[in-house]
Enzyme design. Structure first.
Site, PDB file in Angstrom:
ATOM      1  N   THR A 105       3.186  -9.869 -14.516  1.00 58.45           N
ATOM      2  CA  THR A 105       2.323  -8.748 -14.927  1.00 58.45           C
ATOM      3  C   THR A 105       2.873  -8.030 -16.137  1.00 58.45           C
ATOM      4  OG1 THR A 105       1.449  -8.421 -12.729  1.00 58.45           O
ATOM      5  CG2 THR A 105       1.430  -6.509 -14.166  1.00 58.45           C
ATOM      6  N   THR A 181       6.961  -9.649 -10.492  1.00 59.17           N
ATOM      7  CA  THR A 181       7.635  -8.869  -9.444  1.00 59.17           C
ATOM      8  C   THR A 181       7.683  -9.621  -8.114  1.00 59.17           C
ATOM      9  OG1 THR A 181       5.517  -7.873  -8.869  1.00 59.17           O
ATOM     10  CG2 THR A 181       6.929  -6.651 -10.410  1.00 59.17           C
ATOM     11  N   ASP A 182       6.739 -10.526  -7.867  1.00 63.25           N
ATOM     12  CA  ASP A 182       6.656 -11.133  -6.529  1.00 63.25           C
ATOM     13  C   ASP A 182       7.945 -11.822  -6.117  1.00 63.25           C
ATOM     14  OD1 ASP A 182       3.139 -12.157  -6.303  1.00 63.25           O
ATOM     15  OD2 ASP A 182       4.127 -10.256  -6.789  1.00 63.25           O
ATOM     16  N   LYS A 260      11.315  -6.369  -2.933  1.00 68.53           N
ATOM     17  CA  LYS A 260      10.000  -5.761  -3.215  1.00 68.53           C
ATOM     18  C   LYS A 260       9.385  -5.377  -1.870  1.00 68.53           C
ATOM     19  CE  LYS A 260       5.489  -6.615  -5.427  1.00 68.53           C
ATOM     20  NZ  LYS A 260       4.671  -7.556  -6.224  1.00 68.53           N
TER      21      LYS A 260
HETATM   22  N1  DAS Z   1       1.839 -12.462  -9.569  1.00 69.93           N
HETATM   23  C1  DAS Z   1       2.789 -11.422  -9.815  1.00 69.93           C
HETATM   24  C2  DAS Z   1       4.069 -12.081 -10.316  1.00 69.93           C
HETATM   25  O1  DAS Z   1       4.033 -12.756 -11.325  1.00 69.93           O
HETATM   26  C3  DAS Z   1       2.381 -10.411 -10.802  1.00 69.93           C
HETATM   27  C4  DAS Z   1       3.487  -9.406 -11.003  1.00 69.93           C
HETATM   28  O2  DAS Z   1       3.593  -8.515 -10.195  1.00 69.93           O
HETATM   29  O3  DAS Z   1       4.240  -9.538 -11.942  1.00 69.93           O
HETATM   30  O4  DAS Z   1       5.066 -11.881  -9.641  1.00 69.93           O
END
Ligand code: DAS
Length: 436
Positions: A105, A181-182, A260
């Site tokens: 993101t 972030t995932d 997270k």
């Molecule tokens: N799909 C998520 C990732 O790429 C988007 C994000 O939160 O960055 O981890």
């Protein structure tokens, strides 16, 4: 015919009839009065029953065809396009920070075609989206991959670790890795093992909202990450994300202890059962924990990972067949996320026993996430110890998986691998749990 991307069905026919195109200013007569605005593209998956205008206020409004009696083009316009301003020059003598992009993101923007977030922003655009970066450090942007982090694999960890190790030789003062972030926590843990002893700060950073949105956390996260990478007097692998929902402080988390813990909040990341490594405010680092490793240590990277490890979350009625399936898929190590102090059912315990008998290593973590395993309290736990299950104390399950893949990548097997898994190598486990 002008560009009417995303429009379809009756809405497309109505706009074609009016000779309209995306970017034109339209006057739309509706049952409740006239609306004037700029025609914006539809999401690819939007319906064919609405026309979307951007009002002078900047807000978008969707008009239902049921309410529309007439559409008139009051002024032809240009299709909107994004061209970032050139990034400002950096003053001489600033520290040098390599910013590696991997996607996610933080490097995306809303795609008005689909309404979804898509990887789109180049590292250069990141620098122009956050011009302040040029006042903090001389930033060298480099895109290594452009993928959402759910698709990041150990092979990417190896590439990232190799690039950081090379950057140490190129005398950069710090490295920032922009990342989805995932799975940010997994990558931070993996690099903590692969780059143990790294003599500079390596700061991973993500964003919960894309940089092209007013509420985005990307700018401040990036500024903090680059600032820490450039000037912190400590070294090692860290994660920089919002400390809380307000837009003024960034938490600096240790790479092996961060998770997270919220799907969407900007302060989704938490350090589990350990104090934060540091807190960054708009004036720079406000707090740094005792005992962080200094810059400039000896450094022996070990960048290989072996995907022969599986992470299984125990659940009521979990079939033992899932343990067998992990074994058949090539797992040499199984990390169990057990219940409570580290428990599984008799059926699963039986399968773990045969996995261990066949030469596999079974390790136990807890799906409570906080606290630590203790297999000595109940006889079910003692049976697991007796059969050779290795309990990992307060190690996070995701960190344990990354560590197992790294241990296997070093070529260690049997007792040597078991010893490495049990030892604290990069702050992944503590002798006693921090009273959080
Ligand atoms: N799909 C998520 C990732 O790429 C988007 C994000 O939160 O960055 O981890």
């Amino acid at each position: 015919m002008g560009d009417l991307s995303g429009y379809k069905g009756a809405a497309l026919r109505l706009l074609e009839g009016a000779g309209a195109a995306v970017g034109d200013v339209l006057e739309v007569r509706t049952a409740w009065g006239a609306v004037t605005g700029t025609l914006v593209p539809r999401y690819l998956y939007g319906d064919g029953e609405h026309v979307v205008l951007k009002l002078k206020s900047g807000y978008n409004v969707g008009l239902s065809l049921e309410d529309i009696s007439e559409v008139r083009v009051s002024a032809k316009g240009e299709k909107p396009s994004f061209s970032p301003p050139p990034p400002p020059e950096s003053p001489e003598g600033l520290p040098r920070v390599l910013v590696i992009g991997t996607g996610g993101t933080i490097a995306s923007r809303i795609d008005y075609r689909t309404g979804a977030v898509r990887p789109a922003v180049t590292s250069d655009e990141l620098r122009s989206l956050v011009p302040e970066l040029s006042q903090v450090a001389r930033v060298d942007p480099e895109i290594m991959f452009d993928i959402m982090s759910e698709n990041i694999a150990p092979s990417h960890w190896t590439k990232l670790a190799r690039r950081v190790a090379r950057a140490v030789g190129e005398e950069v003062d710090g490295v920032v890795i922009t990342h989805g972030t995932d799975t940010l926590g997994y990558t931070a843990a993996a690099l903590s093992f692969a780059l143990a002893g790294v003599p500079i700060p390596v700061v991973l950073v993500g964003a919960q909202r894309s940089p092209d949105r007013p509420s985005s956390d990307a700018p401040l996260n990036l500024i903090a990450a680059v600032s820490v990478a450039a000037t912190a007097n400590f070294s090692g692998v860290y994660v920089a994300m919002h400390l809380n929902e307000s837009d003024d402080r960034i938490a600096i988390h240790r790479g092996t202890r961060v998770r997270k813990n919220h799907t969407s909040r900007r302060d989704a990341f938490e350090s589990v059962d350990v104090p934060l490594a540091a807190v960054w405010g708009r004036g720079g680092l406000e707090h740094v924990a005792e005992g962080l490793p200094p810059r400039g240590r000896e450094f022996e990277p070990s960048v290989r990972f072996d995907e022969g490890a599986a992470l299984l979350k125990f659940y009521p009625s979990m079939p033992g067949a899932l343990v067998r399936a992990a074994r058949r898929s090539g797992a040499k190590v199984i990390i169990m996320e057990g219940t409570g102090l580290g428990h599984v059912s008799e059926e699963v315990a039986k399968e773990l026993k045969s996995f261990i008998r066949s030469g596999g290593m079974a390790c136990m973590t807890s799906q409570c996430i906080r606290g630590r395993t203790d297999l000595s309290v109940y006889d079910t736990g003692r049976d697991l110890i007796h059969m050779g299950v290795l309990q990992l104390g307060d190690m996070l399950p995701e960190t344990a998986l990354a560590k197992a893949m790294w241990v296997l990548g070093t070529g260690a097997r049997g007792e040597k691998a078991r010893k490495l898994m049990a030892e604290d190598l990069a702050g992944e486990t503590t002798a006693r749990t921090f009273p959080g």
